[in-house]
Design a protein around this motif. Structure first.
Motif, PDB file in Angstrom:
ATOM      1  N   PHE A  28      -5.135   7.493  13.917  1.00 27.70           N
ATOM      2  CA  PHE A  28      -5.409   7.828  12.665  1.00 27.70           C
ATOM      3  C   PHE A  28      -4.495   7.708  11.571  1.00 27.70           C
ATOM      4  O   PHE A  28      -4.929   7.318  10.810  1.00 27.70           O
ATOM      5  N   PHE A  29      -3.308   8.186  12.339  1.00 30.57           N
ATOM      6  CA  PHE A  29      -2.475   8.139  10.741  1.00 30.57           C
ATOM      7  C   PHE A  29      -1.309   7.201  10.314  1.00 30.57           C
ATOM      8  O   PHE A  29      -0.704   6.730   9.566  1.00 30.57           O
ATOM      9  N   LYS A  30      -1.494   5.970  11.948  1.00 33.84           N
ATOM     10  CA  LYS A  30      -0.510   5.255  11.614  1.00 33.84           C
ATOM     11  C   LYS A  30      -0.776   4.143  10.961  1.00 33.84           C
ATOM     12  O   LYS A  30       0.868   3.884   9.990  1.00 33.84           O
ATOM     13  N   ASP A  31      -1.842   3.583  10.177  1.00 30.93           N
ATOM     14  CA  ASP A  31      -1.275   2.914   9.360  1.00 30.93           C
ATOM     15  C   ASP A  31      -2.095   3.848   7.751  1.00 30.93           C
ATOM     16  O   ASP A  31      -1.942   3.287   6.661  1.00 30.93           O
ATOM     17  N   LYS A  32      -1.688   4.868   7.566  1.00 29.10           N
ATOM     18  CA  LYS A  32      -2.684   5.269   6.185  1.00 29.10           C
ATOM     19  C   LYS A  32      -0.978   7.189   5.687  1.00 29.10           C
ATOM     20  O   LYS A  32      -1.514   7.192   4.624  1.00 29.10           O
ATOM     21  N   GLY A  33      -0.110   6.684   6.430  1.00 29.29           N
ATOM     22  CA  GLY A  33       0.379   7.571   6.854  1.00 29.29           C
ATOM     23  C   GLY A  33       2.053   6.875   6.765  1.00 29.29           C
ATOM     24  O   GLY A  33       2.094   5.743   7.455  1.00 29.29           O
ATOM     25  N   ILE A  34       2.791   7.925   7.031  1.00 28.16           N
ATOM     26  CA  ILE A  34       3.929   7.440   7.337  1.00 28.16           C
ATOM     27  C   ILE A  34       4.514   9.180   8.922  1.00 28.16           C
ATOM     28  O   ILE A  34       4.405   9.891   8.212  1.00 28.16           O
ATOM     29  N   MET A  60       1.158  -1.507   0.165  1.00 33.75           N
ATOM     30  CA  MET A  60      -0.229  -0.200  -0.376  1.00 33.75           C
ATOM     31  C   MET A  60       0.652   1.156  -0.032  1.00 33.75           C
ATOM     32  O   MET A  60       2.402   1.552   0.542  1.00 33.75           O
ATOM     33  N   ARG A  61       0.587   2.497  -0.870  1.00 33.47           N
ATOM     34  CA  ARG A  61       1.238   3.519  -1.508  1.00 33.47           C
ATOM     35  C   ARG A  61       1.265   4.448   0.319  1.00 33.47           C
ATOM     36  O   ARG A  61      -0.163   4.682   0.759  1.00 33.47           O
ATOM     37  N   LYS A  62       1.818   4.845   0.710  1.00 26.91           N
ATOM     38  CA  LYS A  62       1.557   5.720   1.259  1.00 26.91           C
ATOM     39  C   LYS A  62       1.659   7.704   1.421  1.00 26.91           C
ATOM     40  O   LYS A  62       2.742   7.880   1.083  1.00 26.91           O
ATOM     41  N   ASN A  63       0.799   7.511   0.884  1.00 25.89           N
ATOM     42  CA  ASN A  63       0.584   9.214   0.893  1.00 25.89           C
ATOM     43  C   ASN A  63       0.299  10.007   1.524  1.00 25.89           C
ATOM     44  O   ASN A  63       0.639  11.897   1.277  1.00 25.89           O
ATOM     45  N   ILE A  64      -0.026  10.180   2.832  1.00 26.46           N
ATOM     46  CA  ILE A  64       0.572  11.136   3.874  1.00 26.46           C
ATOM     47  C   ILE A  64       0.904  11.182   4.476  1.00 26.46           C
ATOM     48  O   ILE A  64       1.459  10.457   4.949  1.00 26.46           O
ATOM     49  N   ILE A  65       1.949  11.975   4.697  1.00 19.92           N
ATOM     50  CA  ILE A  65       3.421  12.094   5.218  1.00 19.92           C
ATOM     51  C   ILE A  65       3.184  13.199   6.649  1.00 19.92           C
ATOM     52  O   ILE A  65       2.315  13.742   6.133  1.00 19.92           O
ATOM     53  N   PHE A  66       2.896  12.639   7.937  1.00 18.69           N
ATOM     54  CA  PHE A  66       2.744  13.724   9.408  1.00 18.69           C
ATOM     55  C   PHE A  66       3.551  13.847   9.450  1.00 18.69           C
ATOM     56  O   PHE A  66       4.511  13.153  10.336  1.00 18.69           O
ATOM     57  N   LEU A  67       3.693  14.836   9.763  1.00 15.31           N
ATOM     58  CA  LEU A  67       5.047  15.198  10.537  1.00 15.31           C
ATOM     59  C   LEU A  67       5.210  15.882  12.414  1.00 15.31           C
ATOM     60  O   LEU A  67       4.042  16.358  12.378  1.00 15.31           O
ATOM     61  N   ILE A  68       6.194  15.037  12.591  1.00 18.10           N
ATOM     62  CA  ILE A  68       5.830  15.677  14.162  1.00 18.10           C
ATOM     63  C   ILE A  68       6.725  16.136  15.032  1.00 18.10           C
ATOM     64  O   ILE A  68       7.957  15.607  14.529  1.00 18.10           O
ATOM     65  N   GLY A  69       6.888  16.791  16.242  1.00 17.56           N
ATOM     66  CA  GLY A  69       7.852  17.006  16.692  1.00 17.56           C
ATOM     67  C   GLY A  69       7.907  17.732  17.952  1.00 17.56           C
ATOM     68  O   GLY A  69       6.684  18.856  17.466  1.00 17.56           O
ATOM     69  N   MET A  70       8.706  18.905  18.216  1.00 16.33           N
ATOM     70  CA  MET A  70       8.855  20.356  19.547  1.00 16.33           C
ATOM     71  C   MET A  70       7.997  20.997  18.403  1.00 16.33           C
ATOM     72  O   MET A  70       8.743  21.185  16.969  1.00 16.33           O
ATOM     73  N   PRO A  71       7.805  21.912  19.068  1.00 20.00           N
ATOM     74  CA  PRO A  71       7.728  23.756  18.544  1.00 20.00           C
ATOM     75  C   PRO A  71       8.924  24.196  17.627  1.00 20.00           C
ATOM     76  O   PRO A  71      10.489  23.585  18.767  1.00 20.00           O
ATOM     77  N   GLY A  72       9.301  24.514  17.171  1.00 18.64           N
ATOM     78  CA  GLY A  72      10.183  24.702  16.191  1.00 18.64           C
ATOM     79  C   GLY A  72      10.955  23.972  15.984  1.00 18.64           C
ATOM     80  O   GLY A  72      12.297  24.225  15.620  1.00 18.64           O
ATOM     81  N   ALA A  73      10.880  22.612  15.916  1.00 15.40           N
ATOM     82  CA  ALA A  73      11.724  21.010  15.345  1.00 15.40           C
ATOM     83  C   ALA A  73      12.021  21.985  13.616  1.00 15.40           C
ATOM     84  O   ALA A  73      12.805  21.272  13.379  1.00 15.40           O
ATOM     85  N   GLY A  74      11.381  22.823  12.959  1.00 17.45           N
ATOM     86  CA  GLY A  74      11.449  22.512  11.930  1.00 17.45           C
ATOM     87  C   GLY A  74      10.149  21.910  11.253  1.00 17.45           C
ATOM     88  O   GLY A  74      10.439  21.869   9.584  1.00 17.45           O
ATOM     89  N   LYS A  75       9.062  22.030  11.750  1.00 18.51           N
ATOM     90  CA  LYS A  75       8.175  20.800  10.716  1.00 18.51           C
ATOM     91  C   LYS A  75       7.881  21.864   9.825  1.00 18.51           C
ATOM     92  O   LYS A  75       6.955  20.951   8.620  1.00 18.51           O
ATOM     93  N   THR A  76       7.751  23.506   9.710  1.00 14.34           N
ATOM     94  CA  THR A  76       6.590  23.660   8.994  1.00 14.34           C
ATOM     95  C   THR A  76       7.599  23.817   7.995  1.00 14.34           C
ATOM     96  O   THR A  76       6.979  23.436   6.200  1.00 14.34           O
ATOM     97  N   THR A  77       8.622  23.993   8.047  1.00 14.06           N
ATOM     98  CA  THR A  77       9.480  24.740   7.198  1.00 14.06           C
ATOM     99  C   THR A  77      10.319  23.639   6.450  1.00 14.06           C
ATOM    100  O   THR A  77       9.155  23.398   4.916  1.00 14.06           O
TER     101      THR A  77
END
Length: 169
Positions: free
Chosen positions: A92-98, A1-18
Motif C-alpha cells: 500500500f505504501f511502496k509507491d505512495k511514500g517513503i 512525484m513528491r512522497k508526502n507519506i513517511i511510513f516508519l517500520i521497525g521493532m517494537p521499542g525501536a523509537g518509531k513513535t518518538t
C-alpha cells in the motif's frame, strides 16, 4: 512525484513513535500512530483485539494501511512492529511514500522496553529476540531507507528528516 507519506517500520521499542512525532513536528507534517488509529476504527484497544486473535488485529492493521496510504497530505505514520508480516501492508505504501526502517539494536530495546504493555511480548524479553530474528530481514527487504537508532535520538530524527528532504526536492 513528491512522497508526502513517511511510513516508519521497525521493532517494537525501536523509537518509531518518538522519532515520528519529532520529525512531523519539525517538518510541519501531520502524525499518526497506527496503533491509535486502529483503536479508533475498531473501538477497541490493541490488547482487546489481540485477545480475540492476532489475525483479528492484523485484519484491522491491513485496513488501516489501506486507508492511511490513500491520504493526500504530508504525514508521518508510525506503524506497529508486525506490519511487515503481511506484504500487502507494505505494498500500500511502496509507491505512495517513503518507507523508513528505524533500526535499533535488539539489545538496546531489551534494556528499556516494558513487555507487559505489548501483547506480543507478554511472554517476556525472550520473545523480543524471537521476533527480531523473524522480522529483521523483512524490515530490510521492505524499506526504502534504513536509519540506525543506536546513539542519540536527535541524530536519528535528523537522519530521517534528511531522507525526507532529499526525496522531496
Amino acid at each position: 512525484m513528491r512522497k508526502n507519506i513517511i511510513f516508519l517500520i521497525g521493532m517494537p521499542g525501536a523509537g518509531k513513535t518518538t522519532v515520528g512525532m519529532e520529525v512531523s513536528s519539525k517538518l510541519n507534517y501531520n502524525f499518526c500512530d497506527m496503533d491509535r488509529y486502529i483503536e479508533e476504527i475498531s473501538n477497541s484497544t490493541v490488547k482487546e483485539l489481540f485477545n480475540i486473535s492476532e489475525d483479528f488485529f492484523r485484519d484491522y492493521e491491513t485496513r488501516a494501511c489501506k486507508e492511511l496510504s490513500s491520504l493526500d497530505e504530508k504525514i508521518v505514520i508510525s506503524s506497529g512492529g508486525g506490519v511487515i508480516k503481511r506484504k500487502e501492508n507494505i505494498d500500500f505504501f511502496k509507491d505512495k511514500g517513503i518507507i523508513v526502517f528505524i533500526d535499533r539494536p535488539v539489545e538496546n530495546i531489551a534494556k528499556d522496553i516494558e513487555t507487559s504493555s505489548r501483547p506480543l511480548l507478554k511472554e517476556g524479553k525472550s520473545k523480543l529476540y524471537n521476533l527480531y530474528s523473524e522480522r529483521y530481514n523483512l524490515y530490510n527487504d521492505y524499506c526504502h531507507y534504513k536509519i540506525d537508532n543506536d546513539k542519540d535520538i536527535e541524530d536519528t530524527i535528523d537522519n530521517v528528516i534528511e531522507v525526507i528532504k532529499s526525496n522531496n526536492k
